[in-house]
Scaffold this motif. Structure first.
Motif, PDB file in Angstrom:
ATOM      1  N   VAL A   4      -6.040  -1.960  -8.181  1.00  0.00           N
ATOM      2  CA  VAL A   4      -4.733  -1.452  -8.272  1.00  0.00           C
ATOM      3  C   VAL A   4      -4.286  -1.796  -6.922  1.00  0.00           C
ATOM      4  O   VAL A   4      -4.687  -1.819  -5.910  1.00  0.00           O
ATOM      5  N   ILE A   5      -2.777  -2.037  -6.863  1.00  0.00           N
ATOM      6  CA  ILE A   5      -1.963  -2.259  -5.770  1.00  0.00           C
ATOM      7  C   ILE A   5      -1.238  -0.793  -5.405  1.00  0.00           C
ATOM      8  O   ILE A   5      -0.866  -0.126  -6.700  1.00  0.00           O
ATOM      9  N   THR A   6      -1.510  -0.551  -4.257  1.00  0.00           N
ATOM     10  CA  THR A   6      -0.892   0.796  -3.921  1.00  0.00           C
ATOM     11  C   THR A   6       0.400   0.785  -3.014  1.00  0.00           C
ATOM     12  O   THR A   6       0.903  -0.301  -3.080  1.00  0.00           O
ATOM     13  N   GLN A   7       0.550   1.869  -2.467  1.00  0.00           N
ATOM     14  CA  GLN A   7       2.176   1.828  -1.680  1.00  0.00           C
ATOM     15  C   GLN A   7       2.434   0.921  -0.660  1.00  0.00           C
ATOM     16  O   GLN A   7       3.374   0.552  -0.691  1.00  0.00           O
ATOM     17  N   SER A   8       1.302   0.540   0.168  1.00  0.00           N
ATOM     18  CA  SER A   8       1.541  -0.262   1.194  1.00  0.00           C
ATOM     19  C   SER A   8       1.941  -1.756   0.858  1.00  0.00           C
ATOM     20  O   SER A   8       2.171  -2.634   1.842  1.00  0.00           O
ATOM     21  N   CYS A   9       2.093  -2.110  -0.447  1.00  0.00           N
ATOM     22  CA  CYS A   9       2.330  -3.651  -1.004  1.00  0.00           C
ATOM     23  C   CYS A   9       3.651  -3.900  -0.249  1.00  0.00           C
ATOM     24  O   CYS A   9       4.661  -3.311  -0.145  1.00  0.00           O
ATOM     25  N   CYS A  10       3.579  -5.288   0.178  1.00  0.00           N
ATOM     26  CA  CYS A  10       4.530  -5.912   1.009  1.00  0.00           C
ATOM     27  C   CYS A  10       5.324  -6.963   0.230  1.00  0.00           C
ATOM     28  O   CYS A  10       6.202  -7.590   0.846  1.00  0.00           O
ATOM     29  N   SER A  11       4.706  -7.182  -1.033  1.00  0.00           N
ATOM     30  CA  SER A  11       5.399  -8.179  -1.899  1.00  0.00           C
ATOM     31  C   SER A  11       5.081  -9.633  -1.313  1.00  0.00           C
ATOM     32  O   SER A  11       6.011 -10.513  -1.249  1.00  0.00           O
ATOM     33  N   ASP A  12       4.262  -9.725  -0.576  1.00  0.00           N
ATOM     34  CA  ASP A  12       3.968 -11.232   0.270  1.00  0.00           C
ATOM     35  C   ASP A  12       3.544 -12.132  -0.922  1.00  0.00           C
ATOM     36  O   ASP A  12       3.898 -13.363  -0.762  1.00  0.00           O
ATOM     37  N   GLY A  13       2.868 -11.890  -2.140  1.00  0.00           N
ATOM     38  CA  GLY A  13       2.643 -12.870  -3.257  1.00  0.00           C
ATOM     39  C   GLY A  13       1.181 -13.365  -2.916  1.00  0.00           C
ATOM     40  O   GLY A  13       1.042 -14.194  -3.742  1.00  0.00           O
ATOM     41  N   SER A  14       0.568 -13.356  -1.796  1.00  0.00           N
ATOM     42  CA  SER A  14      -0.479 -14.012  -1.763  1.00  0.00           C
ATOM     43  C   SER A  14      -1.743 -13.648  -2.791  1.00  0.00           C
ATOM     44  O   SER A  14      -2.289 -14.592  -3.335  1.00  0.00           O
ATOM     45  N   CYS A  15      -1.433 -12.382  -3.261  1.00  0.00           N
ATOM     46  CA  CYS A  15      -2.659 -11.890  -4.253  1.00  0.00           C
ATOM     47  C   CYS A  15      -2.247 -12.681  -5.415  1.00  0.00           C
ATOM     48  O   CYS A  15      -3.235 -13.027  -6.201  1.00  0.00           O
ATOM     49  N   GLU A  70      -3.939  10.773  -2.954  1.00  0.00           N
ATOM     50  CA  GLU A  70      -2.655  10.114  -2.868  1.00  0.00           C
ATOM     51  C   GLU A  70      -2.181   9.104  -3.676  1.00  0.00           C
ATOM     52  O   GLU A  70      -1.189   8.586  -4.007  1.00  0.00           O
ATOM     53  N   GLN A  71      -2.949   7.989  -3.853  1.00  0.00           N
ATOM     54  CA  GLN A  71      -2.986   6.845  -4.367  1.00  0.00           C
ATOM     55  C   GLN A  71      -3.360   6.744  -6.012  1.00  0.00           C
ATOM     56  O   GLN A  71      -2.822   5.907  -6.564  1.00  0.00           O
ATOM     57  N   LEU A  72      -3.745   7.938  -6.507  1.00  0.00           N
ATOM     58  CA  LEU A  72      -4.203   7.821  -7.950  1.00  0.00           C
ATOM     59  C   LEU A  72      -2.752   7.502  -8.820  1.00  0.00           C
ATOM     60  O   LEU A  72      -2.985   7.099  -9.854  1.00  0.00           O
ATOM     61  N   PRO A  73      -1.680   7.870  -8.521  1.00  0.00           N
ATOM     62  CA  PRO A  73      -0.588   7.683  -9.252  1.00  0.00           C
ATOM     63  C   PRO A  73      -0.354   6.283  -9.449  1.00  0.00           C
ATOM     64  O   PRO A  73       0.235   5.791 -10.475  1.00  0.00           O
ATOM     65  N   PHE A  74      -0.955   5.568  -8.573  1.00  0.00           N
ATOM     66  CA  PHE A  74      -0.836   3.913  -8.769  1.00  0.00           C
ATOM     67  C   PHE A  74      -1.275   3.267  -9.837  1.00  0.00           C
ATOM     68  O   PHE A  74      -0.999   2.042 -10.259  1.00  0.00           O
ATOM     69  N   ILE A  75      -2.599   4.052 -10.296  1.00  0.00           N
ATOM     70  CA  ILE A  75      -3.180   3.455 -11.652  1.00  0.00           C
ATOM     71  C   ILE A  75      -2.095   3.148 -12.703  1.00  0.00           C
ATOM     72  O   ILE A  75      -2.020   2.251 -13.462  1.00  0.00           O
ATOM     73  N   GLU A  76      -1.384   4.516 -12.957  1.00  0.00           N
ATOM     74  CA  GLU A  76      -0.510   4.553 -13.896  1.00  0.00           C
ATOM     75  C   GLU A  76       0.729   3.447 -13.664  1.00  0.00           C
ATOM     76  O   GLU A  76       1.252   2.794 -14.872  1.00  0.00           O
ATOM     77  N   ILE A  77       1.103   3.395 -12.619  1.00  0.00           N
ATOM     78  CA  ILE A  77       2.262   2.614 -12.246  1.00  0.00           C
ATOM     79  C   ILE A  77       1.807   1.185 -12.476  1.00  0.00           C
ATOM     80  O   ILE A  77       2.651   0.491 -13.071  1.00  0.00           O
ATOM     81  N   ASN A  78       1.045   0.671 -11.969  1.00  0.00           N
ATOM     82  CA  ASN A  78       0.224  -0.666 -12.049  1.00  0.00           C
ATOM     83  C   ASN A  78       0.201  -0.740 -13.608  1.00  0.00           C
ATOM     84  O   ASN A  78       0.929  -2.197 -14.385  1.00  0.00           O
ATOM     85  N   ALA A  79      -0.430   0.126 -14.513  1.00  0.00           N
ATOM     86  CA  ALA A  79      -0.482  -0.320 -16.072  1.00  0.00           C
ATOM     87  C   ALA A  79       0.873  -0.173 -16.745  1.00  0.00           C
ATOM     88  O   ALA A  79       0.928  -1.054 -17.641  1.00  0.00           O
ATOM     89  N   GLY A  80       1.713   0.698 -16.090  1.00  0.00           N
ATOM     90  CA  GLY A  80       2.855   0.882 -16.906  1.00  0.00           C
ATOM     91  C   GLY A  80       4.021  -0.411 -16.705  1.00  0.00           C
ATOM     92  O   GLY A  80       4.898  -0.301 -17.540  1.00  0.00           O
TER      93      GLY A  80
END
Length: 557
Positions: A4-15, A70-80
C-alpha cells in the motif's frame, strides 16, 4: 498481503518502473500523472514482491499488514483508484515502459558540461538524468551553504519520511562528475553569461520563492505574514531565522487551504514535546512552547468541494489533530457531497462530514475549516487584531478576532537576470524546458521545476519535469546548437573561488550535515544551523582537498 502507498508518497515514480507486474498508477506516461495527489497500488494485481518498497525514496510503501492505525485508510484509497473487476485479475506486463535516457553524442572526447542553478528536487533530478550518461559533467550552484531547497526548508518537520528523499540526492551528489558550488549566488557572484563561458548550457531550477500577495487593506500591519515565511522560520532557513511571530493570542487565521496551510496549522496545534523529536528549528520550538494559540482557522474563498488540500494530507491532519467545522460549513459539506461526482472530491467530503462541531469545548489546540469567506481587510490599527471577510457571493460580512494572520494563497517565481520572464504566469517562458524569447529559443538556457511550469505538483513530480528538460538540452547539444565553452573544465574552480572565496564544496556540506546530525544527539534527526556564518565556520573545518588533487580532478573532468 498487497502493498500500500501511504501519505508520504512524493510521486517520484521510481516504484512504477520497479514493479514487475505494472500495478502502480498513474505512471509518468499517463495523462493523470502530473495532477495526481499520489500513486496507487492495485491490490488485486500486486504480487507482494516488495520491489516498490526498495525503489521508494521516501518510505511511503508498506505491506497492508504493517500499517499504523493512521495509515489504514490508504488501503481503501489505493484499491478505490481501480475499477471493480469482480475478482478478475487485471492484465499485466512484465515491466512498465521505462523512459529512455537521453543519449549524449560527445564530441572529440570532450564532455557535455552543464551548470544547474539551484539545488532543490528539480535540480537534483536533472543532475541525475544527465549523469545517466558518461561524458557529462554537472556543476550545481546554490546561494545557500546547504543544498536541497524545499526538501530541506519546506517540508514540515513532522514529515520526516518525506525528507528521506535527500538520501537519494546525497547519492546523486557523490558521483564523480558532479560538483557542488554552494554559497555562490548566480546573478551576484557570477552572471549567466559567465556560466555559459564555462558550460555548454545553464539549467535554472530555482523554484518559485515568493508568495502571491493579497491586495487588501491592512496587509502591512505587524502580525500579518505569509505561510511561506512561517514555514521557512520553523524550518531554520537562515534568511528567515530572525523573524518573530506573536503567538500570544488565542487564534491564528490562515487565508488559503492548500497543503502548506495544513502544515502550518498542524505545527501551531501540535504538542511541542512531539515537535521536540523532529528537526524543527530551536527558536521555533521555544516560541511554540510559550504559545497560547487555542484555535487555528483555515479560511477558504470557495466551498468544501473546491478544497485545495490533498486527500492524503487531510487524512494525516484529521488523524493527528482536532479538526472541526461550524454548523453552516457542515451543511455546505453535505450539500457539496450530494452533488459531487468526482470520486476524489467525494472522499474528501466524506471525511469532512465526520469532523466535530465547533461548538464543542476546546480541550486542546484545534483547527477549524471555514468556507466561502473572501478576504476583505485585516483589522487593527497598530497591529493586526483580526480579519474581516465577506461571505462569498453575498453582502454578508464576517469578522474573526485573531492575534496573527497568515496568507497561504500560492507561490510565484521571480525574474532571472538575463532571461525573459512572464509576469502574468510568474515563470520563465519555455518550450519543453527550452527558454524562449518570443518564439526563439535562448541558446544554452533551460529551466526545470516551478520556474518552468509554475508551483504545481509534489517533490517527485519534478523528476519527470526535469527529464523533459534534459531531453531537450541533450537534443540541442547533439544537434550542434550549443556553443563550446571558452574555458577548460579545470578553469571553473579557480574562477568561482576568485569571485566567492567562501564557496562551500561537497566536503563542506558533509561537514555541516554531520555536525547537525551530531547536535541531535540521537534524540532528534538533526539540529540545524540557522545562520550562514555558523554554516561557513563548520564547512571550513572540513579537510581541504589537496590543491594538486583538485587540479587533477579538474583536468580529468
Amino acid at each position: 498481503m498487497p502493498h500500500v502507498i501511504t501519505q508520504s508518497c512524493c510521486s517520484d515514480g521510481s516504484c512504477v518502473f520497479a514493479c514487475p507486474v505494472n500495478c502502480i498508477h498513474p505512471s509518468p506516461d499517463e495523462p493523470g500523472f502530473a495532477t495526481a495527489e499520489m500513486l496507487h497500488i492495485d491490490p488485486v494485481a500486486c504480487v507482494d514482491c516488495g520491489a516498490c518498497v526498495s525503489a521508494c525514496p521516501v518510505g511511503a510503501i508498506a505491506p497492508d499488514s504493517r500499517l499504523s492505525a493512521e495509515q489504514l485508510p490508504f488501503i481503501e484509497i489505493n484499491a478505490g483508484f481501480y475499477p471493480k473487476r469482480e475478482g478478475k485479475l487485471p492484465p499485466t506486463s512484465k515491466l512498465a515502459p521505462v523512459p529512455e535516457a537521453p543519449h549524449v553524442d560527445t564530441r572529440g572526447g570532450r564532455p557535455l558540461r552543464v551548470a544547474i542553478v539551484g539545488s532543490g528536487p528539480a535540480a537534483m533530478y536533472a543532475a541525475d538524468e544527465l549523469l545517466t550518461q558518461s561524458g557529462v559533467q554537472v556543476n550545481v550552484f546554490e546561494k545557500l551553504p546547504t543544498p536541497y531547497g524545499l526538501a530541506r526548508a519546506g517540508v514540515a518537520p513532522d514529515h520526516q519520511a518525506t525528507k528521506r528523499v535527500t538520501d537519494l540526492f546525497d547519492t546523486i551528489g557523490a558521483r564523480r562528475d558532479f560538483r557542488f558550488y554552494l554559497n555562490v549566488e548566480v546573478g551576484s557572484d557570477l552572471t549567466h553569461d559567465e556560466l555559459l563561458e564555462h558550460h555548454h548550457a545553464v539549467l535554472y531550477a530555482v523554484g518559485a520563492p515568493t508568495d502571491k500577495r493579497l491586495d487588501i487593506e491592512g496587509m502591512d500591519l505587524p502580525g500579518v505574514a505569509t505561510a511561506t515565511e512561517f514555514v521557512a522560520w520553523y524550518n531554520g532557513h537562515p534568511d528567515f531565522a530572525d523573524l518573530s511571530f506573536d503567538l500570544s493570542g488565542e487564534r491564528v487565521v490562515i487565508v488559503g487551504n492548500g497543503n502548506v496551510a495544513l502544515d502550518v496549522a498542524r505545527i501551531l496545534t501540535t504538542d511541542p514535546d512531539t515537535l521536540a523529536r523532529t528537526d524543527i528549528a530551536d527558536h521555533a520550538l521555544a516560541a511554540l512552547r510559550t504559545s497560547t494559540v487555542r484555535e487555528v482557522v483555515i479560511a477558504a474563498r470557495r466551498g468544501p468541494a473546491a478544497s485545495a488540500f490533498t486527500l492524503p494530507e487531510l487524512i494525516g491532519l484529521t488523524a493527528r489533530c482536532d479538526v472541526v467545522l461550524d454548523p453552516v460549513d457542515h451543511q455546505r459539506v453535505r450539500d457539496d457531497l450530494a452533488e459531487a461526482t468526482d470520486d476524489l472530491t467525494r472522499r474528501k467530503l466524506e471525511i469532512l462530514t465526520k469532523l466535530g462541531d465547533s461548538s464543542a469545548p476546546i480541550t486542546r489546540p484545534r483547527i477549524r475549516f471555514a468556507y466561502r469567506l473572501t478576504p476583505a481587510r485585516v483589522l487593527g490599527v497598530e497591529r493586526a487584531t483580526g480579519m474581516e471577510f465577506q461571505v462569498t457571493g453575498t453582502e454578508e460580512v464576517v469578522a474573526l478576532e485573531s492575534g496573527a494572520v497568515l496568507t497561504s494563497i500560492g507561490y510565484r517565481g521571480m525574474p532571472i537576470r538575463g532571461l525573459p520572464f512572464d509576469e502574468s504566469a510568474g515563470v520563465v517562458p519555455n518550450d519543453g524546458g527550452r527558454v524562449l524569447d518570443g518564439d526563439a529559443p535562448v541558446r544554452g538556457s533551460y529551466v526545470a521545476g516551478w520556474i518552468k511550469r509554475g508551483p504545481t505538483g509534489f517533490i517527485g513530480t519534478n523528476k519527470s519535469c526535469a527529464a523533459e528538460t534534459v531531453h531537450s538540452l541533450v537534443a540541442d547539444y547533439n544537434a550542434g546548437l550549443l556553443a563550446e565553452p571558452g574555458h577548460r573544465p579545470s578553469a571553473l574552480d579557480r574562477f568561482v573561488r576568485g569571485r566567492q572565496p567562501k564557496v562551500v564544496d561537497a566536503a563542506g556540506w558533509r561537514a555541516i550535515d554531520a555536525a547537525e546530525v551530531a547536535r541531535g544527539r540521537g534524540e532528534r534527526p538533526r539540529v540545524k544551523f540557522t545562520s550562514v556564518d555558523e554554516m561557513l565556520r563548520v564547512a571550513a573545518s572540513a579537510p581541504a582537498e589537496p590543491v594538486h588533487r583538485r587540479i587533477l580532478a579538474g583536468l580529468l573532468r
